[in-house]
Write a protein that holds these residues in place. Structure first.
Motif, mmCIF file in Angstrom:
data_model
loop_
_atom_site.group_PDB
_atom_site.id
_atom_site.type_symbol
_atom_site.label_atom_id
_atom_site.label_comp_id
_atom_site.label_asym_id
_atom_site.label_seq_id
_atom_site.Cartn_x
_atom_site.Cartn_y
_atom_site.Cartn_z
ATOM 1 N N ASN A 78 0.896 -1.106 -0.040
ATOM 2 C CA ASN A 78 -0.043 0.093 -0.049
ATOM 3 C C ASN A 78 0.869 1.313 0.059
ATOM 4 O O ASN A 78 0.494 2.120 -0.547
ATOM 5 C CB ASN A 78 -0.989 0.193 1.128
ATOM 6 N N ILE A 79 2.048 1.261 0.811
ATOM 7 C CA ILE A 79 2.750 2.542 0.766
ATOM 8 C C ILE A 79 3.440 2.538 -0.532
ATOM 9 O O ILE A 79 3.467 3.677 -1.154
ATOM 10 C CB ILE A 79 3.919 2.050 1.974
ATOM 11 N N ILE A 80 4.026 1.375 -1.207
ATOM 12 C CA ILE A 80 4.370 1.479 -2.538
ATOM 13 C C ILE A 80 3.416 2.020 -3.631
ATOM 14 O O ILE A 80 3.688 2.999 -4.516
ATOM 15 C CB ILE A 80 5.223 0.123 -3.158
ATOM 16 N N ILE A 81 2.336 1.696 -3.486
ATOM 17 C CA ILE A 81 1.259 1.991 -4.346
ATOM 18 C C ILE A 81 0.943 3.472 -4.291
ATOM 19 O O ILE A 81 0.921 4.392 -5.199
ATOM 20 C CB ILE A 81 -0.190 1.372 -4.108
ATOM 21 N N ASP A 82 0.806 3.971 -3.049
ATOM 22 C CA ASP A 82 0.701 5.637 -2.788
ATOM 23 C C ASP A 82 1.992 6.300 -3.192
ATOM 24 O O ASP A 82 1.770 7.275 -3.767
ATOM 25 C CB ASP A 82 0.323 5.642 -1.115
ATOM 26 N N LEU A 83 3.202 5.845 -2.855
ATOM 27 C CA LEU A 83 4.358 6.657 -3.535
ATOM 28 C C LEU A 83 4.194 6.879 -4.756
ATOM 29 O O LEU A 83 4.527 7.665 -5.555
ATOM 30 C CB LEU A 83 5.431 5.947 -3.003
ATOM 31 N N ILE A 88 3.581 9.780 -10.143
ATOM 32 C CA ILE A 88 3.018 9.919 -11.486
ATOM 33 C C ILE A 88 2.021 11.171 -11.376
ATOM 34 O O ILE A 88 2.172 12.022 -12.393
ATOM 35 C CB ILE A 88 1.951 8.778 -11.866
ATOM 36 N N GLU A 89 1.388 11.709 -10.451
ATOM 37 C CA GLU A 89 0.552 12.733 -10.480
ATOM 38 C C GLU A 89 1.272 14.012 -10.347
ATOM 39 O O GLU A 89 1.404 14.940 -10.880
ATOM 40 C CB GLU A 89 -0.395 12.809 -9.225
ATOM 41 N N LYS A 90 2.607 13.859 -9.439
ATOM 42 C CA LYS A 90 3.335 15.024 -9.116
ATOM 43 C C LYS A 90 4.416 15.473 -10.473
ATOM 44 O O LYS A 90 4.232 16.793 -10.845
ATOM 45 C CB LYS A 90 4.619 14.696 -8.190
ATOM 46 N N TYR A 91 4.574 14.500 -11.439
ATOM 47 C CA TYR A 91 5.278 14.723 -12.374
ATOM 48 C C TYR A 91 4.663 14.724 -13.864
ATOM 49 O O TYR A 91 5.295 14.438 -14.754
ATOM 50 C CB TYR A 91 6.688 13.968 -12.436
ATOM 51 N N ASN A 92 3.104 14.660 -13.607
ATOM 52 C CA ASN A 92 2.301 14.539 -14.980
ATOM 53 C C ASN A 92 2.563 13.351 -15.951
ATOM 54 O O ASN A 92 2.901 13.809 -16.874
ATOM 55 C CB ASN A 92 2.281 15.751 -15.338
ATOM 56 N N LEU A 93 2.721 12.232 -15.334
ATOM 57 C CA LEU A 93 3.202 11.180 -16.051
ATOM 58 C C LEU A 93 2.022 10.363 -16.720
ATOM 59 O O LEU A 93 2.518 9.382 -17.293
ATOM 60 C CB LEU A 93 4.044 10.043 -15.240
ATOM 61 N N LYS A 97 5.521 7.195 -21.042
ATOM 62 C CA LYS A 97 6.047 6.155 -20.743
ATOM 63 C C LYS A 97 7.303 6.380 -19.586
ATOM 64 O O LYS A 97 7.904 7.318 -19.311
ATOM 65 C CB LYS A 97 7.156 5.704 -21.713
ATOM 66 N N ILE A 98 7.154 5.061 -18.807
ATOM 67 C CA ILE A 98 8.247 5.338 -17.767
ATOM 68 C C ILE A 98 9.273 3.929 -17.758
ATOM 69 O O ILE A 98 8.540 2.881 -18.043
ATOM 70 C CB ILE A 98 7.277 5.033 -16.174
ATOM 71 N N LEU A 112 2.956 -0.414 -11.471
ATOM 72 C CA LEU A 112 2.900 0.452 -12.224
ATOM 73 C C LEU A 112 1.769 0.217 -13.362
ATOM 74 O O LEU A 112 1.217 1.244 -13.910
ATOM 75 C CB LEU A 112 4.317 0.934 -12.907
ATOM 76 N N ASN A 113 1.716 -0.979 -13.658
ATOM 77 C CA ASN A 113 0.688 -1.552 -14.842
ATOM 78 C C ASN A 113 -0.686 -1.188 -14.388
ATOM 79 O O ASN A 113 -1.644 -1.199 -15.199
ATOM 80 C CB ASN A 113 0.783 -2.716 -15.137
ATOM 81 N N GLU A 114 -1.026 -0.895 -12.852
ATOM 82 C CA GLU A 114 -2.237 -0.716 -12.601
ATOM 83 C C GLU A 114 -2.668 0.942 -13.158
ATOM 84 O O GLU A 114 -3.872 1.415 -12.778
ATOM 85 C CB GLU A 114 -2.339 -0.731 -11.017
ATOM 86 N N PHE A 115 -1.724 1.708 -13.088
ATOM 87 C CA PHE A 115 -1.894 3.265 -13.543
ATOM 88 C C PHE A 115 -1.959 3.247 -14.858
ATOM 89 O O PHE A 115 -1.486 2.607 -15.802
ATOM 90 C CB PHE A 115 -0.785 4.072 -12.840
ATOM 91 N N ASN A 116 -2.216 4.581 -15.604
ATOM 92 C CA ASN A 116 -2.520 4.880 -16.801
ATOM 93 C C ASN A 116 -1.099 5.392 -17.446
ATOM 94 O O ASN A 116 -1.030 6.430 -17.606
ATOM 95 C CB ASN A 116 -3.313 5.955 -17.081
ATOM 96 N N VAL A 117 -0.129 4.433 -17.465
ATOM 97 C CA VAL A 117 1.122 4.632 -17.498
ATOM 98 C C VAL A 117 1.515 3.446 -18.476
ATOM 99 O O VAL A 117 1.065 2.252 -18.526
ATOM 100 C CB VAL A 117 2.154 4.873 -16.794
#
Length: 137
Positions: A78-83, A88-93, A97-98, A112-117
């Motif tokens: 959960n901590i890793i997911i939050d970080l 992703i939000e802070k750097y508008n990613l 691609k990451i 990361l695959n769970e996010f829109n990246v």
């Protein structure tokens, strides 16, 4: 001790960014002796020309391989997911691609695959690559 930048061959600033005195060699894999109580000074230095920040000592033998805490608790996840979400939000990613250099067994890539990246990983360890290609890890 390294006297020139590993990237461009330039000189370091005269004063290290930080100097850590009497650090245990064995704690970082720097141990070259039989005794566990050997110490060394570690200096974090910056190149005058390209700005790269690096240690002024030789790297450990396993520097290309990822070594992470193997604890896989729900709290850690959960901590890793939050970080990662914050990153992703802070750097508008979003929709970008990451690349994770030193992706280990792919644990961060799976998150990361769970996010829109779109994420990619580079890994040196044959063990980690084998685990990932076999669907493990």
């Amino acid at each position: 001790m390294i006297n020139k930048c590993r990237i461009c061959g330039g000189e370091f600033f005269n004063k290290p960014i930080i100097s850590l005195k009497n650090m245990p060699e064995s704690a970082q894999g720097f141990l070259e002796y039989e005794s566990d109580n050997q110490t060394m000074d570690i200096n974090l230095v910056q190149c005058k020309f390209c700005g790269t920040i690096q240690l002024d000592c030789e790297p450990v033998g396993y520097y290309k391989d990822v070594i992470r805490n193997s604890g896989d608790t729900k709290t850690q996840s959960n901590i890793i997911i939050d970080l990662l979400k914050e990153f992703i939000e802070k750097y508008n990613l979003e929709n970008k691609k990451i690349v994770e250099i030193g992706s280990g067994n792919g644990d961060f890539l799976r998150i990361l695959n769970e996010f829109n990246v779109k994420c990619f990983g580079i890994e040196n360890s044959t063990n980690n690559i084998t685990v990932n290609s076999n669907g493990g890890g």
